[in-house]
Motif scaffolding. Structure first.
Motif, PDB file in Angstrom:
ATOM      1  N   ALA A 106      44.010  11.377  11.801  1.00 27.82           N
ATOM      2  CA  ALA A 106      44.965  10.284  11.634  1.00 27.82           C
ATOM      3  C   ALA A 106      46.063  10.684  10.649  1.00 27.82           C
ATOM      4  CB  ALA A 106      44.254   9.019  11.145  1.00 27.82           C
ATOM      5  N   ALA A 107      45.696  11.343   9.567  1.00 32.45           N
ATOM      6  CA  ALA A 107      46.685  11.773   8.578  1.00 32.45           C
ATOM      7  C   ALA A 107      47.653  12.789   9.177  1.00 32.45           C
ATOM      8  CB  ALA A 107      45.980  12.359   7.348  1.00 32.45           C
ATOM      9  N   ALA A 108      47.143  13.698   9.998  1.00 30.01           N
ATOM     10  CA  ALA A 108      48.010  14.693  10.635  1.00 30.01           C
ATOM     11  C   ALA A 108      48.972  14.016  11.608  1.00 30.01           C
ATOM     12  CB  ALA A 108      47.165  15.734  11.359  1.00 30.01           C
ATOM     13  N   TYR A 109      48.484  13.061  12.409  1.00 27.52           N
ATOM     14  CA  TYR A 109      49.361  12.332  13.327  1.00 27.52           C
ATOM     15  C   TYR A 109      50.395  11.515  12.566  1.00 27.52           C
ATOM     16  CZ  TYR A 109      46.524  13.390  17.471  1.00 27.52           C
ATOM     17  OH  TYR A 109      45.876  14.008  18.500  1.00 27.52           O
ATOM     18  N   ARG A 110      49.977  10.897  11.481  1.00 23.27           N
ATOM     19  CA  ARG A 110      50.895  10.111  10.669  1.00 23.27           C
ATOM     20  C   ARG A 110      52.020  10.998  10.135  1.00 23.27           C
ATOM     21  NH1 ARG A 110      47.230   6.595   7.778  1.00 23.27           N
ATOM     22  NH2 ARG A 110      47.714   4.792   9.021  1.00 23.27           N
ATOM     23  N   ALA A 111      51.664  12.195   9.662  1.00 20.92           N
ATOM     24  CA  ALA A 111      52.665  13.133   9.142  1.00 20.92           C
ATOM     25  C   ALA A 111      53.611  13.588  10.248  1.00 20.92           C
ATOM     26  CB  ALA A 111      51.970  14.329   8.509  1.00 20.92           C
ATOM     27  N   MET A 112      53.072  13.840  11.446  1.00 23.76           N
ATOM     28  CA  MET A 112      53.927  14.258  12.576  1.00 23.76           C
ATOM     29  C   MET A 112      54.892  13.142  12.940  1.00 23.76           C
ATOM     30  SD  MET A 112      51.517  16.539  15.166  1.00 23.76           S
ATOM     31  CE  MET A 112      51.009  15.090  16.022  1.00 23.76           C
ATOM     32  N   GLN A 113      54.389  11.916  12.981  1.00 21.00           N
ATOM     33  CA  GLN A 113      55.263  10.792  13.350  1.00 21.00           C
ATOM     34  C   GLN A 113      56.330  10.546  12.304  1.00 21.00           C
ATOM     35  OE1 GLN A 113      52.733   7.457  14.251  1.00 21.00           O
ATOM     36  NE2 GLN A 113      52.396   8.181  16.333  1.00 21.00           N
TER      37      GLN A 113
END
Length: 121
Positions: A106-113
């Motif tokens: 979730a943290a990685a997706y949040r950073a990508m977004q």
């Protein structure tokens, strides 16, 4: 890392003799690749959405073994016994490794977004 063959099958009310032959012979195609049934002909307790079909999950030591099994001459000799009589879908997929944490994903997706122009607007 464990990999899986996951089948979403739609069996008819009455199975053909070819399906029984497939079921009787499939384990011998799995053995050389370390495959084993994890879910087969189980009663599904559907909690969300709809799932009118049958679920089959076969575990393998890794994705290469799963691919090797599916592509093997022994399995290809059998696959039509099932596929011609029970329509369905089959995928091969890697599992997650030991210690997997969905929070990190979730943290990685949040950073990508956050880095996308649409998210910045």
């Amino acid at each position: 890392m464990t990999a899986y063959a996951i089948g979403n099958l739609r069996p008819p009310a009455r199975l053909d003799e070819q399906v029984f032959e497939y079921m009787e012979r499939i384990q011998s195609t799995l053995d050389p690749f370390g495959g084993r049934f994890l879910v087969h002909n189980a009663v599904l307790d559907v909690r969300e959405g709809e799932w009118p079909e049958a679920l089959v999950i076969i575990g393998f030591p890794g994705i290469e073994e799963a691919r090797g099994w599916y592509d093997s001459a022994a399995y290809q000799e059998l696959v039509s016994l099932r596929a011609d009589h029970i329509p369905g879908d089959l995928v091969l997929v890697d599992g997650v490794g030991d210690g997997y944490d969905a929070g990190h994903t979730a943290a990685a997706y949040r950073a990508m977004q956050a880095g996308t122009p649409a998210a910045a607007a």
